[in-house]
Design a protein around this motif. Structure first.
Motif, mmCIF file in Angstrom:
data_model
loop_
_atom_site.group_PDB
_atom_site.id
_atom_site.type_symbol
_atom_site.label_atom_id
_atom_site.label_comp_id
_atom_site.label_asym_id
_atom_site.label_seq_id
_atom_site.Cartn_x
_atom_site.Cartn_y
_atom_site.Cartn_z
ATOM 1 N N GLU A 1 -9.151 61.139 89.961
ATOM 2 C CA GLU A 1 -8.860 60.004 89.082
ATOM 3 C C GLU A 1 -9.630 58.785 89.560
ATOM 4 N N PHE A 2 -10.567 58.331 88.735
ATOM 5 C CA PHE A 2 -11.338 57.134 89.039
ATOM 6 C C PHE A 2 -10.537 55.913 88.595
ATOM 7 N N GLN A 3 -10.586 54.863 89.401
ATOM 8 C CA GLN A 3 -9.878 53.621 89.088
ATOM 9 C C GLN A 3 -10.777 52.731 88.243
ATOM 10 N N CYS A 4 -11.081 53.208 87.038
ATOM 11 C CA CYS A 4 -11.946 52.456 86.132
ATOM 12 C C CYS A 4 -11.741 52.960 84.713
ATOM 13 N N ASN A 5 -12.172 52.172 83.740
ATOM 14 C CA ASN A 5 -12.141 52.604 82.356
ATOM 15 C C ASN A 5 -13.084 53.781 82.159
ATOM 16 N N TRP A 6 -12.751 54.685 81.265
ATOM 17 C CA TRP A 6 -13.531 55.921 81.106
ATOM 18 C C TRP A 6 -14.991 55.656 80.757
ATOM 19 N N LYS A 7 -15.260 54.569 80.039
ATOM 20 C CA LYS A 7 -16.641 54.269 79.636
ATOM 21 C C LYS A 7 -17.505 53.862 80.820
ATOM 22 N N SER A 8 -16.871 53.381 81.870
ATOM 23 C CA SER A 8 -17.624 52.931 83.043
ATOM 24 C C SER A 8 -18.211 54.089 83.838
ATOM 25 N N VAL A 9 -17.667 55.293 83.665
ATOM 26 C CA VAL A 9 -18.130 56.428 84.461
ATOM 27 C C VAL A 9 -19.585 56.741 84.139
ATOM 28 N N GLY A 10 -19.895 56.871 82.861
ATOM 29 C CA GLY A 10 -21.268 57.165 82.480
ATOM 30 C C GLY A 10 -22.217 56.036 82.805
ATOM 31 N N ARG B 1 -13.493 46.473 89.401
ATOM 32 C CA ARG B 1 -12.987 45.346 90.196
ATOM 33 C C ARG B 1 -13.697 44.054 89.818
ATOM 34 N N ASN B 2 -14.991 44.130 89.575
ATOM 35 C CA ASN B 2 -15.749 42.941 89.168
ATOM 36 C C ASN B 2 -15.250 42.420 87.823
ATOM 37 N N LEU B 3 -14.948 43.347 86.916
ATOM 38 C CA LEU B 3 -14.446 42.948 85.602
ATOM 39 C C LEU B 3 -13.112 42.231 85.725
ATOM 40 N N SER C 1 -11.922 40.707 88.380
ATOM 41 C CA SER C 1 -12.142 39.442 89.069
ATOM 42 C C SER C 1 -12.697 38.382 88.124
ATOM 43 N N GLN C 2 -13.635 38.783 87.279
ATOM 44 C CA GLN C 2 -14.228 37.843 86.330
ATOM 45 C C GLN C 2 -13.191 37.327 85.342
ATOM 46 N N GLU C 3 -12.353 38.235 84.843
ATOM 47 C CA GLU C 3 -11.364 37.812 83.860
ATOM 48 C C GLU C 3 -10.274 36.962 84.505
ATOM 49 N N ASN C 4 -9.910 37.265 85.743
ATOM 50 C CA ASN C 4 -8.936 36.421 86.444
ATOM 51 C C ASN C 4 -9.489 35.014 86.648
ATOM 52 N N ARG C 5 -10.785 34.926 86.944
ATOM 53 C CA ARG C 5 -11.389 33.614 87.139
ATOM 54 C C ARG C 5 -11.398 32.821 85.841
ATOM 55 N N GLN C 6 -11.629 33.526 84.715
ATOM 56 C CA GLN C 6 -11.622 32.832 83.431
ATOM 57 C C GLN C 6 -10.236 32.301 83.096
ATOM 58 N N LEU C 7 -9.185 33.010 83.548
ATOM 59 C CA LEU C 7 -7.835 32.518 83.314
ATOM 60 C C LEU C 7 -7.557 31.261 84.120
ATOM 61 N N VAL C 8 -8.083 31.218 85.360
ATOM 62 C CA VAL C 8 -7.873 30.056 86.222
ATOM 63 C C VAL C 8 -8.761 28.891 85.794
ATOM 64 N N GLU C 9 -9.991 29.202 85.383
ATOM 65 C CA GLU C 9 -10.947 28.184 84.964
ATOM 66 C C GLU C 9 -11.386 28.463 83.534
ATOM 67 N N PRO C 10 -10.569 28.079 82.558
ATOM 68 C CA PRO C 10 -10.843 28.435 81.169
ATOM 69 C C PRO C 10 -12.195 27.956 80.649
ATOM 70 N N GLY C 11 -12.777 26.978 81.277
ATOM 71 C CA GLY C 11 -14.033 26.428 80.767
ATOM 72 C C GLY C 11 -15.256 27.253 81.090
ATOM 73 N N PRO D 1 -18.226 33.744 80.418
ATOM 74 C CA PRO D 1 -18.356 35.054 81.060
ATOM 75 C C PRO D 1 -19.800 35.343 81.405
ATOM 76 N N ALA D 2 -19.992 36.003 82.537
ATOM 77 C CA ALA D 2 -21.347 36.371 82.926
ATOM 78 C C ALA D 2 -21.934 37.325 81.889
ATOM 79 N N ASN D 3 -23.164 37.062 81.484
ATOM 80 C CA ASN D 3 -23.764 37.919 80.460
ATOM 81 C C ASN D 3 -25.247 38.039 80.734
ATOM 82 N N GLY D 4 -25.582 38.764 81.807
ATOM 83 C CA GLY D 4 -26.975 38.973 82.139
ATOM 84 C C GLY D 4 -27.637 39.945 81.188
#
Length: 376
Positions: free
Chosen positions: A206-215, A318-320, A322-332, A335-338
């Motif tokens: 069992e991977f600790q990630c969304n199924w789409k992330s595996v590929g 985990r990065n996802l 972390s990014q979403e938690n940061r957006q909750l703390v700093e709403p302004g 999202p990173a979009n390279g």
């Protein structure tokens, strides 16, 4: 939201079936943006995937090694639907929806509606985790277990389409007699013959990630990949050196859930099964030529590829978070979009195409009657 496809799918003020929601992600790869992260975290989107992917596509569920003998049964949960495939007396395979889609419950409990498959003593429902294949020869346990799946009158259960390509078993929930021709065309002779070898072992990880992330993780380090087929991605993967030098591993992703890894004298299948919004069960089976002296090194290389894929996919999850938690703390913050890689672009394009081509009308088939299957 109520689980009703007829009233649409909405999340974060977005209509998930509106093409404009995904327009930036569908641009040419040089201009495209990363797909909205809600596809990795939204319960509503997972329900939409159930409608657009898991109940429409040909889904890989295992191999004939799982159910070699008459009466053997392979349970599998696809989306929110519990099904099984059974080996019949004439050697053919028959697929059916389980006897009780809600297990032993009169209604689906709240804890089973969170998007996570639960560990339940009654394992025949579409909201619980699967058990391994049931052998008909094990008389002490098979009778009671199989009743949970086939009931007293299996011939009355709703049928699902089953197709076989060599050892590979696929099912389609969208009716009992679906045409397998398009999926068969995605499988070349080398892919089928690769798993014709003896099965040496199997594992569920069992991977600790969304199924789409595996590929995306498996092919993430590949500069170029392709197959000339819209639903298939193939590439040669870079592997660490084995005891006898480098081992080349050829990887193929048959969308949505089959990964096939091939090396000299060995191969493995990986069937991806979502078990939560941020978890995916990888059902792995290894095959090798016992007479091939190099097959041991090849098997080790396949294990290394899977381990590296797991590490990369779980770090991305985990990065996802972390990014979403940061957006909750700093709403302004934005999202990173390279830049979108060609692999990411292919994966998100295939996903969006499934959403846009999903039938929008309610069919007469029992599976899609909303009052029976969505008002819970």
């Amino acid at each position: 939201m109520a689980r009703r496809p007829d009233i649409g799918y909405f999340e974060d003020d977005l209509d998930l079936l509106d093409a404009s929601t995904w327009s930036n992600a569908r641009l040419p790869v040089e201009q495209a943006e990363h797909i909205n992260t809600l596809v990795y975290r939204s319960l509503t989107f997972s329900l939409l995937e159930n409608e657009a992917i898991w109940t429409r596509d040909w889904i890989f569920i295992g191999t004939t090694d799982d159910i070699p003998d008459e009466g053997d049964l392979l349970p599998y949960t696809i989306g929110n639907h519990g099904i099984h495939v059974q080996r019949m007396a004439d050697g053919t395979l028959e697929g059916r929806f389980n006897n009780a889609q809600h297990g032993g419950c009169r209604v689906v409990p709240q804890q089973c509606q969170s998007g996570s498959k639960t560990k339940c003593s009654f394992t025949s429902c579409g909201y619980s985790r699967d058990r391994d294949a049931i052998s008909a020869s094990d008389a002490e346990t098979s009778t009671a277990l199989m009743f949970q799946y086939v009931g007293l009158r299996p011939e009355r259960l709703l049928r699902v389409s089953v197709a076989q390509a060599g050892k590979l078993i696929f099912v389609n929930l969208d009716g009992p007699d679906k045409d397998f021709a398009n999926r068969a065309a995605d499988l070349d002779a080398g892919m089928v013959s690769a798993v014709s070898r003896d099965r040496t072992s199997k594992a569920w990880l069992e991977f600790q990630c969304n199924w789409k992330s595996v590929g995306e993780a498996m092919f993430g380090a590949v500069a170029t990949a392709g197959s000339g087929k819209p639903d298939v991605l193939s590439a040669m993967l870079q592997t660490s050196d084995g005891e006898n030098g480098p081992v080349e591993v050829f990887a193929t992703w048959l969308y949505p859930n089959l990964f096939l890894l091939r090396a000299a004298g060995a191969a493995c299948t990986i069937g991806i099964q979502p078990t939560a919004l941020g978890k995916a069960m990888c059902r792995i089976q290894y095959f090798a030529d016992a007479a091939d002296a190099g097959s041991a090194s090849s098997l080790e290389a396949l294990v290394r590829v899977i381990a590296q894929t797991r590490e990369t996919a779980e770090q991305a999850q985990r990065n996802l978070v972390s990014q979403e938690n940061r957006q909750l703390v700093e709403p302004g913050i934005s999202p990173a979009n390279g830049r979108v890689s060609p692999i990411e672009h292919w994966a998100q394009s295939v996903l969006i195409d499934r959403l846009m081509t999903m039938p929008r009308t309610i069919a007469d088939d029992p599976l899609y009657q909303p009052l029976k299957h969505y008002l819970i």
